[in-house]
Design a protein around this motif. Structure first.
Motif, short mmCIF file in Angstrom:
data_model
loop_
_atom_site.label_atom_id
_atom_site.label_comp_id
_atom_site.label_asym_id
_atom_site.label_seq_id
_atom_site.Cartn_x
_atom_site.Cartn_y
_atom_site.Cartn_z
N PRO A 167 9.72 5.62 36.47
CA PRO A 167 10.92 5.47 35.58
C PRO A 167 12.51 6.41 36.21
CG PRO A 167 9.30 7.34 34.20
CD PRO A 167 9.24 7.04 36.94
N VAL A 168 12.57 5.43 36.04
CA VAL A 168 14.78 5.87 36.29
C VAL A 168 15.37 5.50 35.23
CG1 VAL A 168 14.99 4.07 37.22
CG2 VAL A 168 16.30 5.98 37.70
N SER A 169 16.64 6.43 34.62
CA SER A 169 17.07 5.68 33.99
C SER A 169 18.84 6.05 34.99
CB SER A 169 17.51 6.63 32.57
OG SER A 169 19.36 6.48 32.85
N ALA A 170 19.50 5.25 35.34
CA ALA A 170 20.38 5.56 36.37
C ALA A 170 21.69 5.65 35.78
CB ALA A 170 21.05 4.16 36.94
N THR A 171 21.81 5.12 34.06
CA THR A 171 22.55 5.57 33.57
C THR A 171 23.50 7.35 32.91
OG1 THR A 171 21.87 4.68 31.83
CG2 THR A 171 23.68 3.45 32.65
N GLY A 172 21.85 7.59 32.59
CA GLY A 172 21.76 9.23 31.86
C GLY A 172 21.53 9.79 33.40
N GLY A 173 21.07 9.39 34.40
CA GLY A 173 21.21 9.73 35.47
C GLY A 173 20.06 10.80 35.82
N SER A 174 18.51 10.93 35.02
CA SER A 174 17.17 10.83 35.33
C SER A 174 17.23 10.15 36.56
CB SER A 174 16.70 10.34 33.21
OG SER A 174 15.47 10.80 33.77
N GLN A 175 16.03 11.23 37.33
CA GLN A 175 15.34 11.01 38.24
C GLN A 175 16.03 9.84 39.39
OE1 GLN A 175 12.41 12.20 37.29
NE2 GLN A 175 11.17 10.26 37.75
N VAL A 176 17.57 9.99 39.57
CA VAL A 176 18.26 8.91 40.30
C VAL A 176 17.45 10.03 41.92
CG1 VAL A 176 20.03 8.44 41.43
CG2 VAL A 176 19.63 8.23 39.26
N SER A 177 17.37 11.09 42.05
CA SER A 177 17.72 11.62 43.62
C SER A 177 16.11 11.40 43.58
CB SER A 177 18.13 13.22 43.00
OG SER A 177 17.62 13.76 42.19
N LEU A 178 15.40 11.98 42.90
CA LEU A 178 13.64 11.21 43.31
C LEU A 178 13.88 9.78 43.95
CD1 LEU A 178 11.17 12.44 42.79
CD2 LEU A 178 10.95 11.50 40.68
N VAL A 179 13.99 9.13 43.19
CA VAL A 179 14.07 7.42 44.01
C VAL A 179 14.90 7.48 44.82
CG1 VAL A 179 14.79 5.18 43.40
CG2 VAL A 179 14.32 6.60 41.52
N ALA A 180 15.75 8.69 45.25
CA ALA A 180 15.88 8.06 46.84
C ALA A 180 15.40 9.10 47.66
CB ALA A 180 18.01 9.66 46.80
N ASP A 181 14.89 10.16 47.61
CA ASP A 181 13.83 10.55 48.29
C ASP A 181 12.15 10.03 48.24
OD1 ASP A 181 15.21 13.20 47.80
OD2 ASP A 181 13.65 13.82 46.01
#
Length: 316
Positions: A167-181
């Motif tokens: 799960p990710v919220s790009a606008t809220g910045g939540s989990q974005v770096s985890l997606v990258a990892d």
């Protein structure tokens, strides 16, 4: 000790580099996620379907990896020749990348559009796939849990093995770096593919055209978006300017399909076109890092979406 041995020694993880693309139905949050990962506006974002027309690559530079994001147009059931061309571009891209991120918005039930794309994904066996549930800031935890389960079930039904469901919220910045990892972990070992500091390898003229097109789409509520193409005719530094005060002249044409659409784009007394110029110029100056003079003209290219000759001329 040769460099290859050193790269694979346990004390230093090997550098990874490769290509990833986000897929999903229109407005599933693909471009927003690309921008959040790269940290700069590269893919155009608009809440209208079919606004990303070119493969814009955003590049995420990290000490341990380089992730090159390929932003493809949304896959859809084609109604026109342009639609068919876009779908061909999508399938070719999917087969060539190292990992695919399938974006599904958390706030909408899985629908026929998602199933259509998932079915196409299932046919591409070799490429690893990650399911990304976007826009999690729009739902509560119970709705999110239900969506994560639904995505898992979709994979089981179609024989897709998700490497991860995240799960990710790009606008809220939540989990974005985890997606990258997660994406980086699925890339092959490789030295960087692009020089550091580059954010995209898309020709500047194409990106400038995209920014103008995005500004032209804003606030237009009818069927116009499908009928706008932008061609940057020339980008030239203004002569006789001192080195510390450069100015870039950009001449661009906005093409529409019918004369009746001209008034919509230009607006009363040219107000709308002027607004498009002001908005896009701001983004273009930020992208190129130089002051810009933007000269926009609206032209009619009759039924260009159905005409192979005109499609070629407009870059499709």
């Amino acid at each position: 000790m040769n460099p290859m041995d050193r790269a694979s020694s346990p004390s230093q993880a090997p550098h990874r580099a490769g290509f990833a693309c986000f897929v999903g139905r229109p407005n599933a949050g693909k471009s927003t996620l690309t921008n959040a990962l790269v940290g700069t506006k590269v893919a155009i974002t608009s809440n209208r379907p079919q606004t990303t027309r070119h493969t814009v690559r955003g590049i995420v530079h990290r000490p341990d990896a380089q992730l090159v994001l390929v932003d493809t147009p949304g896959l859809h059931k084609p109604r026109t020749l342009l639609g068919e061309r876009l779908n061909d571009v999508v399938r070719t891209t999917w087969a060539e990348v190292d990992v695919i991120g399938f974006c599904l918005p958390a706030d909408q039930k899985i629908g026929p559009g998602d199933r259509f794309i998932a079915g196409e994904l299932a046919a591409i066996r070799k490429t690893p796939k990650v399911a990304i549930v976007t826009k999690t800031d729009l739902v509560d935890s119970r709705a999110l849990a239900a969506q994560l389960l639904a995505v898992q079930k979709l994979g089981q039904e179609l024989g897709i093995e998700w490497q991860e469901i995240i799960p990710v919220s790009a606008t809220g910045g939540s989990q974005v770096s985890l997606v990258a990892d997660l994406l980086v972990g699925l890339l092959p070992e490789s030295p960087p593919l692009y020089p550091e500091g580059e954010l995209t390898d898309e020709p500047e003229q194409v990106m400038v055209a995209e920014l103008i097109r995005e500004a032209a789409l804003e606030g237009v509520r009818d069927e116009l978006p499908h009928s706008i193409a932008v061609v940057v005719e020339e980008m030239l530094p203004r002569e006789d300017r001192p080195a510390d005060k450069p100015l870039l002249d950009i001449h661009a044409n906005l093409y529409i399909e019918r004369p009746s659409q001209k008034g919509i784009i230009i607006g009363p007394k040219g107000a709308r076109l002027k607004e498009v110029g002001v908005k896009s110029r701001k983004h273009i100056e930020a992208l190129l890092g130089t002051p810009v003079y933007l000269d926009l003209h609206v032209k009619v290219a009759k039924d260009w979406q159905r005409d192979p000759k005109q499609l070629r001329r407009l870059g499709f």
